[in-house]
Design an enzyme around this catalytic site. Structure first.
Site, short mmCIF file in Angstrom:
data_model
loop_
_atom_site.label_atom_id
_atom_site.label_comp_id
_atom_site.label_asym_id
_atom_site.label_seq_id
_atom_site.Cartn_x
_atom_site.Cartn_y
_atom_site.Cartn_z
NE ARG A 24 -3.69 -2.44 0.20
CZ ARG A 24 -3.37 -3.63 -0.29
NH1 ARG A 24 -2.22 -3.78 -0.94
NH2 ARG A 24 -4.17 -4.65 -0.15
CB SER A 80 -9.24 -1.75 4.04
OG SER A 80 -9.79 -2.94 3.52
CD GLU A 101 -5.63 0.16 2.56
OE1 GLU A 101 -6.23 0.07 1.46
OE2 GLU A 101 -5.48 -0.81 3.31
#
Length: 339
Positions: free
Chosen positions: A164, A239, A335
Protein backbone atom coordinates in the site's frame (compact mmCIF):
# COMPACT_ATOMS: atom_id res chain seq x y z
CA UNK A 1 -10.38 23.75 -16.33
CA UNK A 2 -13.21 24.78 -14.03
CA UNK A 3 -12.67 26.70 -10.77
CA UNK A 4 -15.26 26.94 -7.99
CA UNK A 5 -15.13 28.92 -4.74
CA UNK A 6 -16.12 27.65 -1.26
CA UNK A 7 -17.08 24.24 -2.68
CA UNK A 8 -18.71 21.36 -0.77
CA UNK A 9 -16.77 18.09 -0.99
CA UNK A 10 -19.60 15.90 0.30
CA UNK A 11 -20.30 14.35 -3.09
CA UNK A 12 -16.59 13.94 -3.78
CA UNK A 13 -15.54 11.70 -0.89
CA UNK A 14 -17.00 8.26 -0.24
CA UNK A 15 -17.23 8.88 3.51
CA UNK A 16 -19.80 11.56 2.66
CA UNK A 17 -18.13 14.14 4.92
CA UNK A 18 -19.55 17.63 4.34
CA UNK A 19 -16.26 19.53 4.31
CA UNK A 20 -15.64 22.61 2.17
CA UNK A 21 -12.65 23.63 0.07
CA UNK A 22 -11.66 27.25 -0.49
CA UNK A 23 -11.26 26.40 -4.17
CA UNK A 24 -12.26 23.33 -6.19
CA UNK A 25 -10.42 22.97 -9.51
CA UNK A 26 -11.52 20.32 -12.00
CA UNK A 27 -8.91 19.10 -14.49
CA UNK A 28 -10.08 17.46 -17.72
CA UNK A 29 -6.91 17.35 -19.86
CA UNK A 30 -3.11 17.42 -19.84
CA UNK A 31 -3.33 21.01 -21.05
CA UNK A 32 -5.28 21.82 -17.89
CA UNK A 33 -2.52 20.28 -15.75
CA UNK A 34 0.13 22.41 -17.49
CA UNK A 35 -2.01 25.54 -17.15
CA UNK A 36 -2.49 24.83 -13.46
CA UNK A 37 1.13 24.15 -12.49
CA UNK A 38 2.32 27.17 -14.49
CA UNK A 39 -0.15 29.54 -12.83
CA UNK A 40 1.13 32.09 -10.32
CA UNK A 41 -1.34 31.16 -7.56
CA UNK A 42 -0.44 27.47 -7.68
CA UNK A 43 3.14 28.16 -6.63
CA UNK A 44 2.02 29.41 -3.22
CA UNK A 45 -1.34 27.72 -2.58
CA UNK A 46 -2.01 24.79 -0.27
CA UNK A 47 -3.45 22.03 -2.45
CA UNK A 48 -4.67 18.45 -2.40
CA UNK A 49 -5.00 16.17 -5.46
CA UNK A 50 -8.33 14.35 -5.40
CA UNK A 51 -9.18 11.27 -7.42
CA UNK A 52 -12.33 9.32 -6.63
CA UNK A 53 -12.30 10.39 -2.98
CA UNK A 54 -12.42 6.75 -1.87
CA UNK A 55 -9.29 6.76 0.27
CA UNK A 56 -9.55 10.06 2.12
CA UNK A 57 -11.04 11.33 5.36
CA UNK A 58 -11.61 15.08 5.62
CA UNK A 59 -11.52 16.05 9.29
CA UNK A 60 -11.99 19.79 8.66
CA UNK A 61 -12.73 22.20 5.86
CA UNK A 62 -9.77 22.33 3.48
CA UNK A 63 -7.93 25.62 3.65
CA UNK A 64 -6.67 25.67 0.08
CA UNK A 65 -7.39 24.22 -3.36
CA UNK A 66 -8.72 20.73 -4.01
CA UNK A 67 -7.72 19.61 -7.51
CA UNK A 68 -10.06 17.02 -9.01
CA UNK A 69 -8.63 14.89 -11.84
CA UNK A 70 -11.36 14.16 -14.40
CA UNK A 71 -9.31 13.48 -17.55
CA UNK A 72 -10.68 10.50 -19.50
CA UNK A 73 -9.46 8.07 -22.15
CA UNK A 74 -8.42 4.44 -22.65
CA UNK A 75 -6.05 3.44 -25.47
CA UNK A 76 -4.11 0.35 -26.53
CA UNK A 77 -0.62 1.72 -27.17
CA UNK A 78 1.19 -1.53 -28.01
CA UNK A 79 0.73 -5.29 -28.09
CA UNK A 80 2.57 -8.46 -28.99
CA UNK A 81 1.62 -12.12 -29.17
CA UNK A 82 1.30 -12.43 -25.39
CA UNK A 83 0.53 -8.99 -23.94
CA UNK A 84 -1.45 -5.83 -24.52
CA UNK A 85 -0.23 -2.49 -23.20
CA UNK A 86 -3.17 -0.28 -22.34
CA UNK A 87 -3.00 3.33 -21.18
CA UNK A 88 -5.79 4.77 -19.04
CA UNK A 89 -6.06 8.45 -18.13
CA UNK A 90 -5.95 9.29 -14.43
CA UNK A 91 -9.61 10.36 -14.23
CA UNK A 92 -11.00 7.03 -15.43
CA UNK A 93 -13.13 5.16 -12.89
CA UNK A 94 -11.08 2.19 -11.66
CA UNK A 95 -13.74 -0.50 -11.67
CA UNK A 96 -15.14 0.59 -15.04
CA UNK A 97 -11.61 0.24 -16.40
CA UNK A 98 -11.23 -3.24 -14.85
CA UNK A 99 -14.55 -4.26 -16.39
CA UNK A 100 -13.48 -2.90 -19.80
CA UNK A 101 -10.28 -4.97 -19.72
CA UNK A 102 -12.05 -8.11 -18.50
CA UNK A 103 -14.70 -7.85 -21.22
CA UNK A 104 -11.87 -7.65 -23.77
CA UNK A 105 -10.38 -10.82 -22.21
CA UNK A 106 -7.22 -9.07 -21.07
CA UNK A 107 -6.11 -10.71 -17.84
CA UNK A 108 -4.45 -9.38 -14.71
CA UNK A 109 -6.85 -6.86 -13.18
CA UNK A 110 -9.80 -9.13 -12.38
CA UNK A 111 -8.81 -9.67 -8.72
CA UNK A 112 -8.87 -5.89 -8.25
CA UNK A 113 -12.55 -5.66 -9.17
CA UNK A 114 -15.00 -3.35 -7.39
CA UNK A 115 -12.31 -1.26 -5.71
CA UNK A 116 -13.65 2.31 -5.63
CA UNK A 117 -11.54 5.18 -6.91
CA UNK A 118 -9.78 6.33 -10.06
CA UNK A 119 -6.93 5.00 -12.18
CA UNK A 120 -4.55 7.84 -11.29
CA UNK A 121 -4.61 7.02 -7.58
CA UNK A 122 -4.02 3.29 -8.06
CA UNK A 123 -0.20 3.39 -8.24
CA UNK A 124 0.13 5.89 -5.38
CA UNK A 125 -1.45 3.36 -3.04
CA UNK A 126 -0.30 0.26 -4.94
CA UNK A 127 -3.86 -0.97 -4.50
CA UNK A 128 -4.33 -4.65 -3.82
CA UNK A 129 -6.93 -7.30 -3.11
CA UNK A 130 -7.32 -11.09 -3.18
CA UNK A 131 -3.65 -11.87 -3.68
CA UNK A 132 -3.00 -9.31 -6.42
CA UNK A 133 -1.37 -5.88 -6.28
CA UNK A 134 -1.27 -3.16 -8.90
CA UNK A 135 2.50 -3.60 -9.29
CA UNK A 136 1.85 -7.10 -10.70
CA UNK A 137 0.34 -5.61 -13.88
CA UNK A 138 1.97 -2.17 -13.91
CA UNK A 139 4.08 -1.14 -16.88
CA UNK A 140 4.62 2.62 -16.55
CA UNK A 141 2.97 5.94 -15.76
CA UNK A 142 3.15 9.51 -16.97
CA UNK A 143 3.28 12.41 -14.52
CA UNK A 144 3.93 16.14 -14.45
CA UNK A 145 6.69 17.44 -12.18
CA UNK A 146 5.23 20.35 -10.23
CA UNK A 147 8.71 21.85 -9.70
CA UNK A 148 10.22 21.58 -13.20
CA UNK A 149 6.87 21.70 -15.09
CA UNK A 150 8.07 18.77 -17.21
CA UNK A 151 6.24 15.56 -18.08
CA UNK A 152 8.11 12.35 -17.43
CA UNK A 153 7.59 8.60 -17.43
CA UNK A 154 8.14 6.21 -14.53
CA UNK A 155 8.97 2.52 -14.90
CA UNK A 156 8.02 -0.24 -12.47
CA UNK A 157 11.34 -0.09 -10.61
CA UNK A 158 11.27 3.70 -10.33
CA UNK A 159 7.93 3.65 -8.50
CA UNK A 160 9.39 1.79 -5.51
CA UNK A 161 6.16 -0.11 -4.84
CA UNK A 162 5.57 -1.61 -1.40
CA UNK A 163 2.59 -2.75 0.64
CA UNK A 164 0.00 0.00 0.00
CA UNK A 165 2.85 2.31 -0.79
CA UNK A 166 4.93 3.88 -3.56
CA UNK A 167 7.47 6.63 -4.09
CA UNK A 168 4.53 8.99 -4.74
CA UNK A 169 3.22 8.40 -1.25
CA UNK A 170 6.59 8.86 0.42
CA UNK A 171 9.70 10.50 -1.07
CA UNK A 172 7.88 12.35 -3.85
CA UNK A 173 4.59 13.07 -2.16
CA UNK A 174 3.09 16.25 -3.69
CA UNK A 175 5.92 16.42 -6.25
CA UNK A 176 4.05 14.92 -9.23
CA UNK A 177 0.56 14.93 -10.73
CA UNK A 178 -0.07 11.54 -12.36
CA UNK A 179 -1.83 11.98 -15.71
CA UNK A 180 -2.07 8.38 -16.96
CA UNK A 181 -1.11 4.80 -16.13
CA UNK A 182 -0.12 2.03 -18.57
CA UNK A 183 -0.75 -1.63 -17.73
CA UNK A 184 0.67 -4.81 -19.22
CA UNK A 185 -2.13 -7.37 -19.43
CA UNK A 186 -2.04 -10.94 -20.69
CA UNK A 187 -3.85 -11.88 -23.90
CA UNK A 188 -3.57 -15.65 -23.79
CA UNK A 189 -1.53 -16.88 -20.81
CA UNK A 190 -3.91 -16.55 -17.88
CA UNK A 191 -2.37 -17.10 -14.44
CA UNK A 192 -5.68 -16.93 -12.64
CA UNK A 193 -5.24 -16.23 -8.92
CA UNK A 194 -8.00 -18.08 -7.10
CA UNK A 195 -6.28 -19.17 -3.88
CA UNK A 196 -6.94 -16.09 -1.78
CA UNK A 197 -9.92 -15.70 0.53
CA UNK A 198 -13.15 -17.46 -0.38
CA UNK A 199 -12.68 -17.41 -4.16
CA UNK A 200 -11.88 -21.11 -4.44
CA UNK A 201 -14.90 -22.19 -2.36
CA UNK A 202 -17.21 -20.02 -4.48
CA UNK A 203 -15.78 -21.57 -7.65
CA UNK A 204 -16.60 -24.98 -6.18
CA UNK A 205 -20.10 -23.87 -5.18
CA UNK A 206 -20.73 -22.78 -8.77
CA UNK A 207 -19.36 -26.07 -10.11
CA UNK A 208 -16.88 -24.24 -12.36
CA UNK A 209 -14.08 -26.52 -13.52
CA UNK A 210 -12.02 -24.00 -15.49
CA UNK A 211 -12.75 -20.47 -14.27
CA UNK A 212 -12.28 -17.59 -16.69
CA UNK A 213 -11.22 -14.08 -15.75
CA UNK A 214 -14.86 -13.07 -16.16
CA UNK A 215 -15.83 -15.74 -13.61
CA UNK A 216 -13.21 -14.42 -11.17
CA UNK A 217 -14.39 -10.82 -11.58
CA UNK A 218 -18.01 -11.82 -11.02
CA UNK A 219 -17.14 -13.85 -7.92
CA UNK A 220 -15.00 -11.09 -6.40
CA UNK A 221 -17.71 -8.51 -7.06
CA UNK A 222 -20.18 -10.78 -5.27
CA UNK A 223 -17.85 -11.36 -2.30
CA UNK A 224 -17.04 -7.67 -1.90
CA UNK A 225 -20.68 -6.60 -2.23
CA UNK A 226 -21.67 -9.12 0.46
CA UNK A 227 -19.17 -7.95 3.07
CA UNK A 228 -18.62 -4.26 2.30
CA UNK A 229 -21.07 -1.36 2.55
CA UNK A 230 -22.54 0.23 -0.56
CA UNK A 231 -20.84 3.64 -0.66
CA UNK A 232 -23.93 5.04 -2.38
CA UNK A 233 -25.94 4.52 0.81
CA UNK A 234 -23.38 4.18 3.64
CA UNK A 235 -20.28 6.35 3.83
CA UNK A 236 -16.96 4.51 4.06
CA UNK A 237 -13.51 4.36 2.50
CA UNK A 238 -13.16 0.59 2.42
CA UNK A 239 -10.34 -0.82 4.53
CA UNK A 240 -9.44 1.87 7.05
CA UNK A 241 -6.30 0.16 8.39
CA UNK A 242 -3.41 -1.70 6.79
CA UNK A 243 -2.84 -5.33 7.68
CA UNK A 244 0.16 -5.18 10.06
CA UNK A 245 3.27 -7.19 9.18
CA UNK A 246 4.98 -8.87 12.13
CA UNK A 247 8.03 -11.02 12.71
CA UNK A 248 7.89 -14.81 12.71
CA UNK A 249 8.54 -14.72 16.47
CA UNK A 250 5.60 -12.36 17.07
CA UNK A 251 3.37 -14.44 14.80
CA UNK A 252 4.21 -17.65 16.69
CA UNK A 253 3.38 -15.99 20.02
CA UNK A 254 0.03 -14.75 18.69
CA UNK A 255 -0.78 -18.11 17.10
CA UNK A 256 -0.02 -19.91 20.34
CA UNK A 257 -2.36 -17.63 22.25
CA UNK A 258 -4.99 -17.40 19.49
CA UNK A 259 -5.05 -20.59 17.37
CA UNK A 260 -7.82 -19.12 15.19
CA UNK A 261 -5.59 -16.18 14.16
CA UNK A 262 -5.96 -15.15 10.51
CA UNK A 263 -2.57 -14.41 8.95
CA UNK A 264 -0.70 -14.77 5.66
CA UNK A 265 2.94 -15.66 5.18
CA UNK A 266 4.91 -12.79 3.62
CA UNK A 267 8.37 -14.35 3.78
CA UNK A 268 10.32 -16.84 5.87
CA UNK A 269 10.58 -14.24 8.63
CA UNK A 270 7.38 -12.22 8.34
CA UNK A 271 3.61 -12.70 8.50
CA UNK A 272 0.81 -10.31 7.57
CA UNK A 273 -1.90 -10.31 10.24
CA UNK A 274 -5.51 -9.65 9.22
CA UNK A 275 -6.32 -6.30 10.85
CA UNK A 276 -10.02 -7.06 10.55
CA UNK A 277 -9.54 -10.17 12.68
CA UNK A 278 -7.70 -8.18 15.37
CA UNK A 279 -10.44 -5.53 15.48
CA UNK A 280 -13.18 -8.17 15.56
CA UNK A 281 -11.38 -10.15 18.30
CA UNK A 282 -11.11 -6.97 20.37
CA UNK A 283 -14.89 -6.61 20.22
CA UNK A 284 -15.25 -3.62 17.90
CA UNK A 285 -17.22 -5.18 15.04
CA UNK A 286 -20.65 -3.54 14.86
CA UNK A 287 -19.72 -0.86 17.41
CA UNK A 288 -21.47 2.47 16.93
CA UNK A 289 -20.76 5.86 18.43
CA UNK A 290 -23.26 8.42 17.17
CA UNK A 291 -23.19 8.13 13.38
CA UNK A 292 -19.62 6.78 13.34
CA UNK A 293 -19.24 3.03 13.52
CA UNK A 294 -17.48 -0.21 12.64
CA UNK A 295 -19.25 -2.11 9.89
CA UNK A 296 -21.04 -5.23 11.25
CA UNK A 297 -19.97 -7.43 8.32
CA UNK A 298 -16.30 -6.37 8.15
CA UNK A 299 -14.46 -4.94 11.15
CA UNK A 300 -11.76 -3.40 8.97
CA UNK A 301 -14.27 -0.89 7.60
CA UNK A 302 -15.29 2.27 9.47
CA UNK A 303 -18.54 3.86 8.36
CA UNK A 304 -20.53 7.07 8.45
CA UNK A 305 -24.16 6.20 9.10
CA UNK A 306 -25.35 9.67 8.14
CA UNK A 307 -24.08 12.79 9.81
CA UNK A 308 -20.75 11.85 11.35
CA UNK A 309 -18.00 14.39 10.90
CA UNK A 310 -14.52 13.41 9.84
CA UNK A 311 -13.28 14.14 13.35
CA UNK A 312 -15.81 11.62 14.72
CA UNK A 313 -14.45 8.89 12.44
CA UNK A 314 -10.90 9.84 13.37
CA UNK A 315 -11.62 9.69 17.13
CA UNK A 316 -13.15 6.24 16.71
CA UNK A 317 -10.12 5.02 14.75
CA UNK A 318 -7.78 6.23 17.51
CA UNK A 319 -9.78 4.32 20.12
CA UNK A 320 -9.48 1.17 18.03
CA UNK A 321 -5.73 1.66 17.55
CA UNK A 322 -5.23 2.08 21.31
CA UNK A 323 -7.33 -1.01 22.03
CA UNK A 324 -5.44 -3.22 19.55
CA UNK A 325 -2.07 -2.14 20.90
CA UNK A 326 -3.18 -2.80 24.47
CA UNK A 327 -4.50 -6.28 23.69
CA UNK A 328 -2.04 -7.54 21.04
CA UNK A 329 0.92 -5.11 21.24
CA UNK A 330 0.46 -4.40 17.54
CA UNK A 331 0.37 -0.87 16.16
CA UNK A 332 -2.26 -0.37 13.45
CA UNK A 333 -1.54 2.08 10.63
CA UNK A 334 -4.23 3.83 8.65
CA UNK A 335 -4.62 3.04 4.97
CA UNK A 336 -6.88 6.06 4.49
CA UNK A 337 -5.36 9.53 3.98
CA UNK A 338 -6.32 11.79 6.90
CA UNK A 339 -6.71 15.41 5.74
Amino acid sequence: MQVYEHFSLKQYNTFGIDAYADKFIEITSNEDILQLINSDFFQTCNYFILGGGSNVLFTNDFNGSVIKLSNKGIEVIDEDSNYVYIEAQAGEDWDEFVNYCTMNNWAGLENLSLIPGQVGASPIQNIGAYGTELKDVFHSLSAYDIFTKEKRSFSLNECDFGYRSSIFKNKWKKRFIISSVTFRLSKNIFNINKKYGSIESEISNRCIEKPTIKDIREIICQIRAAKLPDINTTGSAGSFFKNPVVSLEKYNLLKQKHPELVAYKESDNQYKIAAGWLIDKAGWKGYKEGDAGVYPKQALVLVNYGNAGGIDILHLSKKIEKSIFKEFEIKLETEVNII
